[in-house]
Each structure stands twice: as C-alpha cells, then as structure tokens.
Enzyme design. Structure first.
Site, PDB file in Angstrom:
ATOM      1  NE  ARG A  52      -3.847   0.111   0.200  1.00  0.00           N
ATOM      2  CZ  ARG A  52      -4.891  -0.040  -0.332  1.00  0.00           C
ATOM      3  NH1 ARG A  52      -5.160   0.705  -1.110  1.00  0.00           N
ATOM      4  NH2 ARG A  52      -5.330  -1.295  -0.444  1.00  0.00           N
ATOM      5  CG  HIS A  56      -6.312  -0.499   3.273  1.00  0.00           C
ATOM      6  ND1 HIS A  56      -5.643   0.563   3.366  1.00  0.00           N
ATOM      7  CD2 HIS A  56      -6.994  -0.319   2.442  1.00  0.00           C
ATOM      8  CE1 HIS A  56      -5.986   1.516   2.568  1.00  0.00           C
ATOM      9  NE2 HIS A  56      -6.842   0.869   2.024  1.00  0.00           N
ATOM     10  CB  CYS A  57      -1.017  -1.799   5.803  1.00  0.00           C
ATOM     11  SG  CYS A  57      -1.594  -0.701   7.205  1.00  0.00           S
ATOM     12  CB  ILE A  58       0.169  -5.965   3.723  1.00  0.00           C
ATOM     13  CG1 ILE A  58      -1.158  -7.180   3.579  1.00  0.00           C
ATOM     14  CG2 ILE A  58       0.759  -6.013   4.910  1.00  0.00           C
ATOM     15  CD1 ILE A  58      -0.929  -8.467   4.139  1.00  0.00           C
TER      16      ILE A  58
END
Length: 343
Positions: A86, A331-333
């Site tokens: 992300r 969501h971050c990855i």
C-alpha cells in the site's frame, strides 16, 4: 491531463502485494519470521479465491513464496526492501477517458526511520506500471497509500503528521499538499485530521496513517475507529477526531454519516496500548477482507457493521494480529488495481 482516483469499491482487475523478506519488521526469531510469512501468504491466498493477485517477491524469497502461495497467484521477481505494498507501490488513477495510470509517490520509508531502507523500492511503482502497460503520473510528494483515503467524488482524508511530517515533506504546507493531491488524484476537498492512533508513533509506526483511523465506504459516509475504553490513549484521540468530522462536509457539500467501528476488546500487548483496528480492511470485487483478532464477539460485531456498509459483498475475516504486530493490517499490505472505466 486530469486524473481521478476511484473509490476502493470501484471494479478491480487485481490486487497487488509484496511477499515478506527478512528484516527488522519481519521478526528477529525463526518463530516470528515464520508467523510473518504465514500472515502475508494467508491474506494473498484468501484474496485469490475471489480475484487475481499479483505479488512482488524478492529473489531471496522466491522458493518460499512458491511454496506458500496459491498456484493461481502471479509472482514477479524483483529486489525489494519493504513489503507493505500500500505504501511502497503505486496508487492507481483514471484519466479523463477512464484509462488507467499509476501515481509514483516518493517513498522514503515512512519518514526515513533508521530501521528501514527504501532504495530498492523507490521505483517500484514504475516497475508495476510497466508490467501493466500503463503510464506513470510522477510526483515529488513523499506519501504512502496508507496515508490517504478517497471517496471517488473529490473528497480525501489526510493526516497532518503524515504529509506534513518534517521527515517526509519539510518544505510543504497544507495548501501545497492539497494542490498536489488535486493534481494527481483529482480531489477537490481535503479533510485534514490532526493525528493518528497512539501506537502508530512508535518505532515501526507510520506516524499517523489514516487507514487505521477512518475510511469512506461510500460518498457521504465515514467508518470511524471507536476506542471506547477511557484508559486507552486512543479514546481521547478519537473523541477529538469524531467531533471534527461531525462538523466537516465532503467535496459535494454533504455532511457525513459517521458509523462507529468499535475497537477490539484487547487494549494492550507486551509493548503497550495496541492500535488494532477494523477500519483497516480491503474491499475487493465480491468481498471485504476484514481484520480479525481472535475475539469472536468483537470480530462478529465488526463484520456485521462492515456487511451493512458494503451491501452485496461477502465479509471474510483473516487473523491480523501478526500483521499489526509488525505495524499494519490487511489494507496496509495490499493495493487495488481498478479496472479501466467504461465510457
């Protein structure tokens, strides 16, 4: 040329990820590292049950990745430093004709902490854009995908301690950042939050990414992290942010419907107050990949709220405790690649 970042609910072609490689954030012990690999692989394999997944893998991890990833996942070998796609990867946008392009932010390792390196990730966005055959939208702004949320209709959520971080953009102010977001993402209304969650300011944090604080599941609606325990530092943080958002309007001059997304019941771990958040979910074409924390009651409540916010999508929970132990969530990855928009 004008660009517009579509909402995360827009139809997608695929999800991009990066496979973990050894380093400080993966873990110091073999047990910790194996848990990290398993967490990333589980997210990738879960998404691949619904739609295509492409994953960038460092040469040192190719054998492991091929063993742990589902057969249908597309692997691209490339030297990388970090594996939070992300943030180190592109942000996809549409041009005026609906064709796809990729914004190439400057990535400097979340402000250049001494625990991270970013040299091998600086042109990752261009690498992915070339693979997909789409043009690059260059930007001199130091930014990460986890530091923004848009509604696809002109509204963007930002955090003062991210885009205005002296370690990122020491010479920029709100106006200049807002103008760059308008140029690259087509946004017309920037809503600046004062800060992020408390844990996010520790060693492996991002200094306030919005994607564990709030998101825009649809225009005029905000899903907001809700820490209800007064003893947790995020209780006061979120009280102030909620009060601010209650007074804000979006790019279309609408007030927001705020939907509270209660935090898990767990308040602390061995390092102090946790920042576990259900806001950090991934929307894909037919489902929502939701963070779960081995808390049946809290997980079920969050998934019920997400199901109402994203009608027609299956809500799939994946254990995110090992992700958050390393500084982020689902969501971050991940990074969605939207389909070209039909004319």
């Amino acid at each position: 040329m004008s660009w517009l970042m579509p909402a995360e609910t827009a139809p997608q072609d695929r999800i991009w990820m990066a496979f973990p490689r050894e380093g400080q954030t993966l873990g110091e012990t073999l047990t910790e590292r194996e848990a990290g690999y398993a967490a990333w692989a589980h997210v990738a394999n879960t998404i691949a049950e619904f739609q295509p997944v492409s994953i960038v893998v460092d040469p040192t991890e190719m054998a492991r990745a091929k063993q742990m990833l589902s057969a249908g996942i597309t692997i691209h070998e490339r030297t990388i430093d970090d594996f939070w796609m992300r943030d180190s990867g592109p942000t996809f946008v549409h041009d005026a004709d609906g064709k796809l392009a990729a914004v190439d932010w400057v990535f400097n390792g979340w402000g250049g902490g001494d625990w991270t390196a970013s040299g091998n990730d600086r042109d990752l966005a261009r690498f992915i854009a070339d693979l997909e055959g789409v043009p690059v939208v260059p930007s001199l702004l130091v930014n990460e995908g986890g530091g923004i949320h848009v509604d696809g209709e002109g509204t963007i959520l930002l955090t003062e301690t991210v885009q205005l971080d002296p370690g990122r953009n020491p010479n920029l102010d709100r106006t200049r950042v807002t103008e760059e977001m308008a140029r690259t993402l087509g946004t017309t209304k920037a809503i600046w939050l004062p800060r992020g969650l408390e844990r996010d300011y520790e060693t492996f944090g991002t200094r306030g990414h919005v994607d564990i604080v709030a998101c825009l599941p649809s225009p005029g609606v905000i899903l907001l992290h809700d820490q209800r325990d007064p003893s947790h530092p995020d209780h006061a943080v979120m009280k102030d942010i909620r009060a601010q958002l209650a007074q804000e309007t979006d790019a279309q001059s609408r007030g927001f419907q705020i939907i509270d997304l209660p935090a898990p019941e767990t308040q602390t771990d061995a390092h102090g107050p946790v920042d576990w958040s259900y806001v950090n979910h991934l929307v894909i074409n037919e489902a929502v990949i939701a963070c779960a924390f081995n808390e049946p009651r809290a997980d079920a409540q969050a998934q019920e709220i997400l199901a109402a916010a994203y009608p027609g999508r299956e809500i799939v929970g994946v254990d995110a405790t090992e992700l958050f132990a390393r500084g982020g969530g689902v969501h971050c990855i991940t990074q969605q690649q939207p389909k070209p928009r039909a004319q």
